[in-house]
Design an enzyme around this catalytic site. Structure first.
Site, PDB file in Angstrom:
ATOM      1  N   ARG A  61      20.508  60.041  22.543  1.00  0.00           N
ATOM      2  CA  ARG A  61      18.981  60.295  22.849  1.00  0.00           C
ATOM      3  C   ARG A  61      18.251  60.188  21.556  1.00  0.00           C
ATOM      4  NH1 ARG A  61      20.016  66.100  25.528  1.00  0.00           N
ATOM      5  NH2 ARG A  61      21.854  66.022  24.707  1.00  0.00           N
ATOM      6  N   SER A 107      -3.902  49.968 -24.661  1.00  0.00           N
ATOM      7  CA  SER A 107      -4.047  49.792 -23.027  1.00  0.00           C
ATOM      8  C   SER A 107      -3.251  48.405 -22.695  1.00  0.00           C
ATOM      9  CB  SER A 107      -5.583  49.832 -22.637  1.00  0.00           C
ATOM     10  OG  SER A 107      -5.889  51.057 -22.782  1.00  0.00           O
TER      11      SER A 107
HETATM   12  C1  UD1 Z   1      24.486  72.277  24.507  1.00  0.00           C
HETATM   13  C2  UD1 Z   1      24.718  73.253  25.395  1.00  0.00           C
HETATM   14  C3  UD1 Z   1      23.830  73.871  26.017  1.00  0.00           C
HETATM   15  C4  UD1 Z   1      22.921  74.629  24.959  1.00  0.00           C
HETATM   16  C5  UD1 Z   1      22.450  73.225  24.130  1.00  0.00           C
HETATM   17  C6  UD1 Z   1      21.640  73.987  22.723  1.00  0.00           C
HETATM   18  C7  UD1 Z   1      27.301  72.509  26.232  1.00  0.00           C
HETATM   19  C8  UD1 Z   1      27.814  72.082  27.421  1.00  0.00           C
HETATM   20  N1  UD1 Z   1      25.579  72.672  26.366  1.00  0.00           N
HETATM   21  O1  UD1 Z   1      23.821  71.142  25.365  1.00  0.00           O
HETATM   22  O2  UD1 Z   1      24.277  75.098  26.972  1.00  0.00           O
HETATM   23  O3  UD1 Z   1      21.759  74.961  25.520  1.00  0.00           O
HETATM   24  O4  UD1 Z   1      23.467  72.577  23.600  1.00  0.00           O
HETATM   25  O5  UD1 Z   1      21.283  73.086  21.957  1.00  0.00           O
HETATM   26  O6  UD1 Z   1      27.697  72.790  25.254  1.00  0.00           O
HETATM   27  N2  UD1 Z   1      29.435  67.489  20.189  1.00  0.00           N
HETATM   28  C9  UD1 Z   1      30.601  67.234  19.998  1.00  0.00           C
HETATM   29  N3  UD1 Z   1      31.508  66.656  20.839  1.00  0.00           N
HETATM   30  C10 UD1 Z   1      31.159  66.284  21.776  1.00  0.00           C
HETATM   31  C11 UD1 Z   1      29.971  66.558  22.563  1.00  0.00           C
HETATM   32  C12 UD1 Z   1      29.111  67.325  21.461  1.00  0.00           C
HETATM   33  O7  UD1 Z   1      30.973  67.761  18.637  1.00  0.00           O
HETATM   34  O8  UD1 Z   1      32.139  65.953  22.704  1.00  0.00           O
HETATM   35  C13 UD1 Z   1      28.353  68.199  19.190  1.00  0.00           C
HETATM   36  C14 UD1 Z   1      27.028  67.255  19.106  1.00  0.00           C
HETATM   37  O9  UD1 Z   1      27.044  66.468  17.972  1.00  0.00           O
HETATM   38  C15 UD1 Z   1      26.102  68.473  18.996  1.00  0.00           C
HETATM   39  C16 UD1 Z   1      26.629  69.618  19.756  1.00  0.00           C
HETATM   40  O10 UD1 Z   1      27.971  69.327  19.880  1.00  0.00           O
HETATM   41  O11 UD1 Z   1      26.001  68.871  17.546  1.00  0.00           O
HETATM   42  C17 UD1 Z   1      25.735  69.883  20.870  1.00  0.00           C
HETATM   43  O12 UD1 Z   1      26.138  68.679  21.957  1.00  0.00           O
HETATM   44  P1  UD1 Z   1      24.787  68.375  22.687  1.00  0.00           P
HETATM   45  O13 UD1 Z   1      25.213  66.945  23.146  1.00  0.00           O
HETATM   46  O14 UD1 Z   1      23.586  67.956  21.730  1.00  0.00           O
HETATM   47  O15 UD1 Z   1      24.766  69.277  23.695  1.00  0.00           O
HETATM   48  P2  UD1 Z   1      23.377  69.813  24.466  1.00  0.00           P
HETATM   49  O16 UD1 Z   1      23.195  68.737  25.617  1.00  0.00           O
HETATM   50  O17 UD1 Z   1      22.270  69.775  23.563  1.00  0.00           O
HETATM   51 MG    MG Z   2      22.013  69.414  21.459  1.00  0.00          MG
END
Ligand code: UD1
Ligand code: MG
Length: 436
Positions: free
Chosen positions: A17, A385
């Site tokens: 995103r 200068s």
């Molecule tokens: C997540 C939470 C959501 C919370 C929100 C807060 C889950 C399923 N959802 O959603 O409940 O309200 O964060 O910001 O956990 N990441 C990994 N490996 C992966 C996927 C993600 O390391 O396979 C890491 C990403 O780099 C990131 C973090 O986990 O730093 C959160 O992932 P992101 O995809 O941003 O989750 P959200 O949709 O924001």
């Molecule tokens: Mg997030």
């Protein structure tokens, strides 16, 4: 229970995103990457170990943080999958784990400490927060004051979406609860393994679950796109400005001054409107930074005046009582006590002594297209200068350079050097009359 606390920072997500080639957690907020903010806050909790879950594009972190363990998650099948990988690597160990998100740079240290202490008496501690504007966060579902589950926004019913208690993403698991991650499944719309499903599992096994509410909604902001990155910058700048002003720094128009996480100020510092203080800037006492100046990776000692419109670049040291005026750029140079560069100059790779006066428009020609060379300007020199000092070159102490000179050879102490063609005199009567 929480004696052997380890911290896992999740940062392997693709960050789609963001619509950017830069990996999400390397984007900077207030001069430091998001992951750096999280790491520094994690360290305050004094964990026995910090691990970051990464994808291959983040292997660059190895150099910057040699003491932190990096685990690669490939492919990235969700936050639950990331913790499953961590557990597989640490199966035999008795670990209490605090999970932080790399895209959560505003987390509050006091909130984290609260979670750490709650983990002593609970198996799952979730950091929740209240918001009236949820369009993406997981929703914490409670019944009779008991946490039931976390439902991702996308999967929540319209009724559930009315609930204002949301999941910040920060979660702490006792070693007992950590074992449950292997049971997380991916039967949801995104076909991902959601870490948040651990709550439902913990409930099933009668584990103690606690929600700690964040002090402020804004500290829970997760950065998923450029809009949220902009919001994080705004919030963090506001925090740093307040901190600087509390420490006595006079920000004439605070909302126009941008600071960094590591900005250091002495006493009686005045910063006029529209100034940017990049990372690694240390400012002493009785310093005035006038409008539209830009500083990064430099040391400013005491009683220094900078700007307006000055650019102080990395590796610069401005000693006591120096003055850098308008449209002056200084890079990788030491300017010793009482020296002045007041107007329209470029000083690069230079060691300047004390009591030196640099005239308007002086340029150190430090680059010949292939390599950089040094300029040495000794104590008490006076540069007229519009002079060019072609490096490598040394101006002896108390030397004087005549205005408009191009200096290519060393100048001895107490000597005047000038390179200037003689002025000619032509009588106007010799010239044809102008028609208009
Ligand atoms: C997540 C939470 C959501 C919370 C929100 C807060 C889950 C399923 N959802 O959603 O409940 O309200 O964060 O910001 O956990 N990441 C990994 N490996 C992966 C996927 C993600 O390391 O396979 C890491 C990403 O780099 C990131 C973090 O986990 O730093 C959160 O992932 P992101 O995809 O941003 O989750 P959200 O949709 O924001
Ligand atoms: Mg997030």
């Amino acid at each position: 229970m929480a004696n052997n606390l380890q911290i896992l920072i999740l940062a392997a997500g693709k960050g789609t995103r963001m619509n950017s080639d830069t990996p999400k957690v390397l984007h900077k907020v207030a001069g430091s990457s998001m992951i750096d903010h999280v790491i520094q806050k994690a360290k305050v909790l004094n964990p026995s170990k910090i691990t970051i879950m990464i994808n291959k594009s983040l292997l660059v972190l190895k150099k910057q943080y040699p003491n932190i363990q990096l685990l690669i998650q490939e492919p990235q099948l969700g936050t639950g999958h990331a913790v499953q990988i961590f557990r597989k690597k640490n199966r035999s160990k008795n670990i209490n784990l605090l999970v932080l998100y790399g895209d959560n740079p505003l987390i509050d240290i006091d909130d984290l400490k609260k979670i750490k202490s709650q983990l002593k008496i609970n198996d799952v501690v979730i950091m929740g927060f209240h918001t009236q504007h949820n369009s993406s966060y997981g929703i914490i579902i409670e019944k009779n004051n008991q946490v039931e589950e976390i439902v991702e926004f996308k999967e929540a019913s319209l009724q559930q979406r009315k609930i204002t208690t949301c999941n910040s993403g920060i979660i702490a698991l006792s070693s007992k609860a950590l074992q449950l991650v292997s049971q997380i499944k991916n039967n949801n719309t995104k076909k991902e393994f959601y870490l948040t499903d651990i709550v439902k599992l913990a409930k099933k096994y009668n584990h103690k679950i606690k929600v700690v509410t964040a002090k402020e909604e804004k500290t829970a902001l997760g950065v998923n796109d450029m809009n949220e990155l902009g919001m994080a910058e705004k919030i963090m700048q506001d925090q740093y400005r307040k901190k600087a002003m509390k420490g006595g720094v006079r920000l004439v128009a605070p909302e126009t001054v941008f600071l960094s996480k590591d900005s250091v100020f002495g006493k009686n510092v005045i910063i006029e409107p529209y100034v940017i203080i990049g990372s690694k800037v240390k400012i002493g006492s009785d310093v005035v930074i006038r409008s539209f100046s830009h500083l990064e990776k430099c040391i400013i000692k005491n009683k220094v005046i900078i700007g307006p419109y000055a650019r102080i670049r990395p590796g610069t040291v401005l000693e006591d009582n120096t003055k850098v005026g308008n449209f002056v750029e200084i890079k990788n140079s030491k300017i010793n006590k009482n020296s002045k560069i007041n107007h329209l100059s470029y000083i690069g790779d230079t060691n300047m002594g004390q009591n030196v006066n640099i005239g308007a428009g002086t340029i150190t020609c430090n680059y010949d297209g292939v390599k950089k060379s040094k300029t040495n300007i000794k104590n008490g020199s006076f540069v007229g200068s519009n002079s060019s000092l072609v490096a490598p070159v040394t101006l002896g102490s108390n030397s004087i350079i005549g205005a408009g000179s191009v200096i290519t050879k060393n100048v001895e102490d107490n000597t005047l050097a000038l390179t200037r063609s003689e002025q000619k005199k032509v009588k106007l009567s010799m010239r044809k009359k102008r028609t208009k």
